[in-house]
Design an enzyme around this catalytic site. Structure first.
Site, short mmCIF file in Angstrom:
data_model
loop_
_atom_site.label_atom_id
_atom_site.label_comp_id
_atom_site.label_asym_id
_atom_site.label_seq_id
_atom_site.Cartn_x
_atom_site.Cartn_y
_atom_site.Cartn_z
N GLY A 347 0.84 -1.21 0.00
CA GLY A 347 0.00 0.00 0.00
C GLY A 347 0.87 1.25 0.00
N GLU A 371 21.76 -4.17 -21.73
CA GLU A 371 22.21 -5.39 -22.45
C GLU A 371 21.14 -5.87 -23.43
OE1 GLU A 371 24.67 -8.12 -20.39
OE2 GLU A 371 25.33 -6.60 -18.96
C1 LIG Z 1 21.93 1.87 -15.73
C2 LIG Z 1 22.44 1.55 -17.09
C3 LIG Z 1 23.64 0.85 -17.22
C4 LIG Z 1 24.14 0.56 -18.48
N1 LIG Z 1 25.36 -0.08 -18.59
C5 LIG Z 1 25.92 -0.24 -19.81
C6 LIG Z 1 27.25 -0.77 -19.94
O1 LIG Z 1 27.90 -1.13 -18.94
N2 LIG Z 1 27.80 -0.84 -21.17
C7 LIG Z 1 27.13 -0.44 -22.28
O2 LIG Z 1 27.69 -0.55 -23.38
N3 LIG Z 1 25.86 0.05 -22.21
C8 LIG Z 1 25.25 0.18 -20.99
N4 LIG Z 1 23.97 0.71 -20.89
C9 LIG Z 1 23.29 1.14 -22.09
C10 LIG Z 1 22.14 0.22 -22.48
O3 LIG Z 1 22.63 -1.02 -22.92
C11 LIG Z 1 21.29 0.94 -23.54
O4 LIG Z 1 20.63 2.01 -22.84
C12 LIG Z 1 20.29 0.04 -24.21
O5 LIG Z 1 20.96 -0.88 -25.05
C13 LIG Z 1 19.27 0.81 -25.05
O6 LIG Z 1 19.89 1.75 -25.86
P1 LIG Z 1 19.34 3.28 -25.85
O7 LIG Z 1 19.28 3.72 -24.45
O8 LIG Z 1 20.16 4.07 -26.79
O9 LIG Z 1 17.85 3.17 -26.38
P2 LIG Z 1 17.38 3.18 -27.91
O10 LIG Z 1 18.17 2.19 -28.69
O11 LIG Z 1 17.33 4.58 -28.40
O12 LIG Z 1 15.90 2.62 -27.78
C14 LIG Z 1 14.79 3.44 -27.38
C15 LIG Z 1 13.52 2.60 -27.50
O13 LIG Z 1 13.35 2.18 -28.87
C16 LIG Z 1 13.25 0.77 -28.94
N5 LIG Z 1 13.89 0.29 -30.16
C17 LIG Z 1 15.10 0.63 -30.69
N6 LIG Z 1 15.32 -0.03 -31.81
C18 LIG Z 1 14.24 -0.84 -32.01
C19 LIG Z 1 13.88 -1.79 -33.00
N7 LIG Z 1 14.69 -2.09 -34.03
N8 LIG Z 1 12.68 -2.42 -32.89
C20 LIG Z 1 11.86 -2.15 -31.86
N9 LIG Z 1 12.14 -1.27 -30.89
C21 LIG Z 1 13.33 -0.61 -30.97
C22 LIG Z 1 14.01 0.27 -27.71
O14 LIG Z 1 13.63 -1.05 -27.36
C23 LIG Z 1 13.60 1.31 -26.67
O15 LIG Z 1 12.32 0.99 -26.17
C24 LIG Z 1 23.42 0.96 -19.64
C25 LIG Z 1 22.21 1.65 -19.49
C26 LIG Z 1 21.72 1.94 -18.26
C27 LIG Z 1 20.42 2.72 -18.13
#
Ligand SMILES: Cc1cc2nc3c(=O)[nH]c(=O)nc-3n(C[C@H](O)[C@H](O)[C@H](O)COP(=O)(O)OP(=O)(O)OC[C@H]3O[C@@H](n4cnc5c(N)ncnc54)[C@H](O)[C@@H]3O)c2cc1C
Length: 391
Positions: A347, A371
């Site tokens: 709650g 990832e």
């Molecule tokens: C706390 C945290 C720790 C992290 N640690 C690491 C790390 O150690 N090393 C590292 O390299 N990265 C790291 N990341 C990065 C993370 O892997 C990325 O944020 C993630 O892969 C998504 O990429 P983006 O944020 O650019 O989102 P975007 O790729 O811009 O995606 C935005 C939205 O669009 C959707 N989308 C994108 N393309 C498609 C598609 N083709 N079809 C359908 N939907 C799609 C996605 O699913 C999402 O909902 C970390 C992120 C966070 C928040």
């Protein structure tokens, strides 16, 4: 009989896995539980607890004994991450990124010299690892990396910016993906082992995150950072191959994290439901609350079996990428649902920092994002299924 024991008996674990779980649970409950809320609120990386984990070999979980590791199987590794995350997901994140995506590529792709140079320090936890692929314009689209590595004599000169690097604020070695020039002037990504002490390696401010706040996630900047050619992991142009293989393994780790968060949230919700009285009886006596608990327990069990199945395949040397994606997709969605229900069962108190479920709820969300987002996991799974010949 504790909830944990009941779950274990249902899963019928082998003695080795049971001992590893008991040891990790003891560590998490004695060393992490007392600090988990505070390090989350104050965004503190818990150095003392990290030092204690070195003695337990949690930084060399799957590293062969010859390099000082624990040489554990994948289920044992998942259990350690699960148990740490059950209490403190930010520490679970540190351990799973170090082992699953920073150390793992050394085991798979490093040459003998690189292994001898880096694995003993990584396994000892004296060197903390990071894996750095994401850039401002390269998230889900990992092939769009813009960072460059230009050959200069026997070195490469790295320039560019990486964002969202887990362990970024404390890492001593980071695997950096950068574009290298191949014959015919083709640009392809390659992976470099970059030490934080190399000139031109700079850290950004820590990210002010919604969850996982005790992990020092940060940007990394590379300004004419000179990296010896000997620190190229694999061959020039191997970046995509190494990245995809590493993420397959990392997804098992994220699934384990998500499962641990869900388990912790469910246990907190069950305890609260037994104690909280409304209408002159414990809320646990209400059928609706019982339904929530039944759904949580069932989904957690299904998530655990899916995760351990991916681990079994990996240890058997079979392809496990599709199953790792399934485990990551399902465990992370279970973590989000279960933590949401745990807040609901608490709650108004569940929405306050007085109770751990508020933190679990925030920590769970990112397991659906990093990832490879859940949307990307579905792409990986669908591709694997559609590429199979018709039965
Ligand atoms: C706390 C945290 C720790 C992290 N640690 C690491 C790390 O150690 N090393 C590292 O390299 N990265 C790291 N990341 C990065 C993370 O892997 C990325 O944020 C993630 O892969 C998504 O990429 P983006 O944020 O650019 O989102 P975007 O790729 O811009 O995606 C935005 C939205 O669009 C959707 N989308 C994108 N393309 C498609 C598609 N083709 N079809 C359908 N939907 C799609 C996605 O699913 C999402 O909902 C970390 C992120 C966070 C928040």
């Amino acid at each position: 009989m504790s909830l944990h024991r009941e779950m274990n008996l249902q899963f019928n674990p082998c003695i080795k896995h049971k001992l590893i779980r008991n040891s990790a649970r003891h560590f998490a409950e004695t060393e992490l539980a007392p600090i988990a809320a505070e390090i989350d609120q104050q965004r503190i990386f818990p150095r003392d607890a990290i030092d204690k984990m070195k003695a337990l070999n949690y930084f060399g979980l799957q590293v062969p004994e010859e390099y000082g590791g624990a040489a554990l199987d994948s289920i044992s590794t998942a259990i350690v991450v699960e148990e740490l995350s059950r209490v403190c997901a930010a520490v679970g994140l540190c351990v799973t990124v170090h082992n699953g995506v920073a150390v793992y590529p050394f085991l798979q792709f490093a040459n003998a010299t690189q292994k001898e140079t880096y694995l003993p320090q990584l396994a000892a936890g004296d060197v903390i690892g990071a894996f750095s692929l994401t850039e401002a314009n390269a998230g889900s689209d990992a092939g769009s990396v813009e960072m460059t590595a230009v050959k200069s004599g026997s070195d490469y000169i790295l320039n560019g910016t990486k964002i969202f690097v887990t362990n970024g604020g404390v890492c001593d070695v980071a695997l950096i993906f950068a574009l290298t020039s191949l014959p015919e002037n083709k640009l392809q990504s390659s992976v470099f082992i970059v030490e934080s002490k190399f000139p031109g390696f700079l850290r950004g401010e820590l990210e002010d995150l919604c969850g996982m706040r005790a992990n020092p996630v940060s940007s990394l900047f590379f300004e004419d950072c000179r990296v010896p050619e000997a620190n190229l992991l694999g061959k020039p142009g191997d970046g995509m191959k190494i990245g995809l293989a590493t993420l397959d393994n990392g997804r098992i780790g994220v699934a384990a994290q998500a499962l641990g968060i869900a388990q912790g949230a469910m246990e907190a919700a069950v305890k609260y439901a037994r104690e909280r009285q409304q209408f002159k009886k414990p809320i646990a006596s209400q059928q609706t609350i019982q339904n929530y608990i039944a759904d949580m327990a069932t989904e957690i069990m299904a998530a655990r079996l899916l995760l351990y199945r991916a681990c079994e395949l990996k240890d058997a040397g079979a392809p496990f990428g599709c199953e790792a994606s399934m485990a990551k997709l399902y465990c992370s969605s279970v973590a989000s649902r279960v933590t949401g229900l745990a807040v609901q069962i608490h709650g108004g108190y569940g929405y306050s920092k007085e109770y751990d479920v508020e933190r679990y709820f925030r920590d769970a969300k990112v397991t659906e994002i990093y990832e490879g987002t859940s949307e990307i996991q579905r792409m990986v799974i669908a591709r694997a299924i559609l590429s199979q010949s018709m039965m």
